[in-house]
Design an enzyme around this catalytic site. Structure first.
Site, PDB file in Angstrom:
ATOM      1  N   ASP A   8      25.935  32.250  39.450  1.00 44.93           N
ATOM      2  CA  ASP A   8      26.480  33.544  39.839  1.00 44.93           C
ATOM      3  C   ASP A   8      26.347  33.609  41.372  1.00 44.93           C
ATOM      4  O   ASP A   8      25.634  32.791  41.964  1.00 44.93           O
ATOM      5  CB  ASP A   8      25.663  34.646  39.146  1.00 44.93           C
ATOM      6  CG  ASP A   8      25.997  36.027  39.649  1.00 44.93           C
ATOM      7  OD1 ASP A   8      27.188  36.348  39.714  1.00 44.93           O
ATOM      8  OD2 ASP A   8      25.052  36.792  39.987  1.00 44.93           O
ATOM      9  N   ASP A  10      26.436  37.036  43.697  1.00 43.77           N
ATOM     10  CA  ASP A  10      25.718  38.204  44.226  1.00 43.77           C
ATOM     11  C   ASP A  10      24.311  38.277  43.630  1.00 43.77           C
ATOM     12  O   ASP A  10      24.155  38.425  42.417  1.00 43.77           O
ATOM     13  CB  ASP A  10      26.477  39.494  43.878  1.00 43.77           C
ATOM     14  CG  ASP A  10      27.856  39.561  44.528  1.00 43.77           C
ATOM     15  OD1 ASP A  10      27.969  39.205  45.706  1.00 43.77           O
ATOM     16  OD2 ASP A  10      28.820  39.974  43.850  1.00 43.77           O
ATOM     17  N   GLY A  45      26.719  42.607  37.878  1.00 41.89           N
ATOM     18  CA  GLY A  45      27.470  41.624  37.084  1.00 41.89           C
ATOM     19  C   GLY A  45      28.770  42.135  36.504  1.00 41.89           C
ATOM     20  O   GLY A  45      29.643  41.349  36.177  1.00 41.89           O
ATOM     21  N   ARG A  48      34.204  45.975  39.236  1.00 45.58           N
ATOM     22  CA  ARG A  48      34.196  47.161  40.101  1.00 45.58           C
ATOM     23  C   ARG A  48      34.537  48.427  39.304  1.00 45.58           C
ATOM     24  O   ARG A  48      33.858  49.442  39.416  1.00 45.58           O
ATOM     25  CB  ARG A  48      35.211  46.960  41.235  1.00 45.58           C
ATOM     26  CG  ARG A  48      35.120  47.976  42.343  1.00 45.58           C
ATOM     27  CD  ARG A  48      36.165  47.696  43.414  1.00 45.58           C
ATOM     28  NE  ARG A  48      36.133  46.310  43.853  1.00 45.58           N
ATOM     29  CZ  ARG A  48      37.103  45.711  44.528  1.00 45.58           C
ATOM     30  NH1 ARG A  48      38.175  46.399  44.878  1.00 45.58           N
ATOM     31  NH2 ARG A  48      37.017  44.440  44.880  1.00 45.58           N
ATOM     32  N   SER A 115      33.035  39.125  41.162  1.00 49.61           N
ATOM     33  CA  SER A 115      33.509  39.817  42.358  1.00 49.61           C
ATOM     34  C   SER A 115      34.855  39.295  42.843  1.00 49.61           C
ATOM     35  O   SER A 115      35.092  38.092  42.917  1.00 49.61           O
ATOM     36  CB  SER A 115      32.484  39.657  43.480  1.00 49.61           C
ATOM     37  OG  SER A 115      32.997  40.178  44.680  1.00 49.61           O
ATOM     38  N   ASN A 117      35.596  39.725  45.822  1.00 48.28           N
ATOM     39  CA  ASN A 117      35.275  39.356  47.206  1.00 48.28           C
ATOM     40  C   ASN A 117      34.540  38.024  47.301  1.00 48.28           C
ATOM     41  O   ASN A 117      34.088  37.645  48.385  1.00 48.28           O
ATOM     42  CB  ASN A 117      34.395  40.439  47.832  1.00 48.28           C
ATOM     43  CG  ASN A 117      35.124  41.761  47.990  1.00 48.28           C
ATOM     44  OD1 ASN A 117      36.103  41.839  48.723  1.00 48.28           O
ATOM     45  ND2 ASN A 117      34.676  42.787  47.293  1.00 48.28           N
ATOM     46  N   ASP A 169      21.336  36.833  37.895  1.00 48.20           N
ATOM     47  CA  ASP A 169      20.349  37.881  38.188  1.00 48.20           C
ATOM     48  C   ASP A 169      20.631  39.163  37.408  1.00 48.20           C
ATOM     49  O   ASP A 169      19.885  40.127  37.543  1.00 48.20           O
ATOM     50  CB  ASP A 169      20.350  38.210  39.689  1.00 48.20           C
ATOM     51  CG  ASP A 169      21.632  38.901  40.115  1.00 48.20           C
ATOM     52  OD1 ASP A 169      22.719  38.478  39.662  1.00 48.20           O
ATOM     53  OD2 ASP A 169      21.568  39.881  40.875  1.00 48.20           O
TER      54      ASP A 169
END
Ligand code: BG6
Ligand code: MG
Length: 214
Positions: A8, A10, A45, A48, A115, A117, A169
């Site tokens: 992952d 972020d 996770g 958005r 994400s 991004n 995470d």
């Protein structure tokens, strides 16, 4: 035998999870919604728009589809502002070395982030070349805890899901890994990642010797 590790982004490679939290917190404050770091665990996770819905649930508010979209976009603008000021040194300690040693050992390595991004973040950190495969929120229909993103990563690597280890995470990420038929190493606190096969405090604590434990 673990043949591939799917990371992952972020909160695993870099602390952009903090920037997501700060941006959601700013929006929550604007909307008058009490929002703590414990509440934020539920947003980790997931996509958005799902995060926006969870925030509305926490605040007990309803919004039109148009307002929801506008507010989620506003949060994203703040998040991108933080990210654009991020320095390549913000990559977590030991992560580059870990990935290089996995690859030297012949373990395949992918990045799978919900994400939209994600590509911007890895470009700013100058780490695109570390990953053989990168899949992100722009390439999937269903976000974690759905297994779609991890199955896509395994497919692109051409490795069966049962031979993949996910590093996550977020609770939603652990669930997604299991739904994909993969094992999962949690990063963070055991009490927040109850279902992970193993948990270490930081990504840099993950050693090659641990691969044998899965
Ligand atoms: C995940 C984060 O990686 O991406 C979530 O853990 C975030 O907190 C999600 O909401 C979607 O990110 P973005 O950048 O597309 O809004
Ligand atoms: Mg994460």
């Amino acid at each position: 035998m673990i043949k591939a590790v799917i990371f992952d982004l972020d909160g695993v490679i870099v602390d952009t999870a903090r920037y997501h939290f700060l941006a959601w917190k700013r929006l929550a404050d604007e909307l008058g919604i009490p929002f703590t770091e414990a509440d934020n665990e539920r947003l980790k996770g997931v996509s958005r728009m799902r995060s926006m819905e969870i925030l509305m649930e926490i605040g007990g508010i309803t919004l039109s589809a148009h307002d929801k979209e506008q507010l989620a976009n506003k949060k994203n603008t703040w998040f991108v502002d933080y990210v654009e000021r991020m320095l390549p040194e913000e990559i977590y300690p030991g992560v580059k070395k870990l990935i290089e040693s996995l690859r030297q050992r012949g373990v395949r390595v992918a990045l799978a982030s919900s994400s939209k991004n994600a590509k911007t973040v890895i470009q700013l950190l100058h780490i695109q070349q570390l990953f053989e495969v990168v899949v992100d929120g722009t390439m999937i229909v269903h976000s974690k805890p759905d297994p779609e993103i991890f199955l896509l990563a395994a497919n692109r690597l051409n490795i069966p899901p049962a031979d993949c280890l996910v590093v996550e995470d977020a609770e939603a990420g652990v669930e997604a890994a299991h739904a994909a038929g993969m094992r999962c190493l949690g990063i963070g606190k055991r009490e927040q990642l109850l279902k992970a096969e193993k948990v270490v405090a930081k990504t840099g604590d993950f050693t090659l010797a641990m691969l044998e434990e899965f």
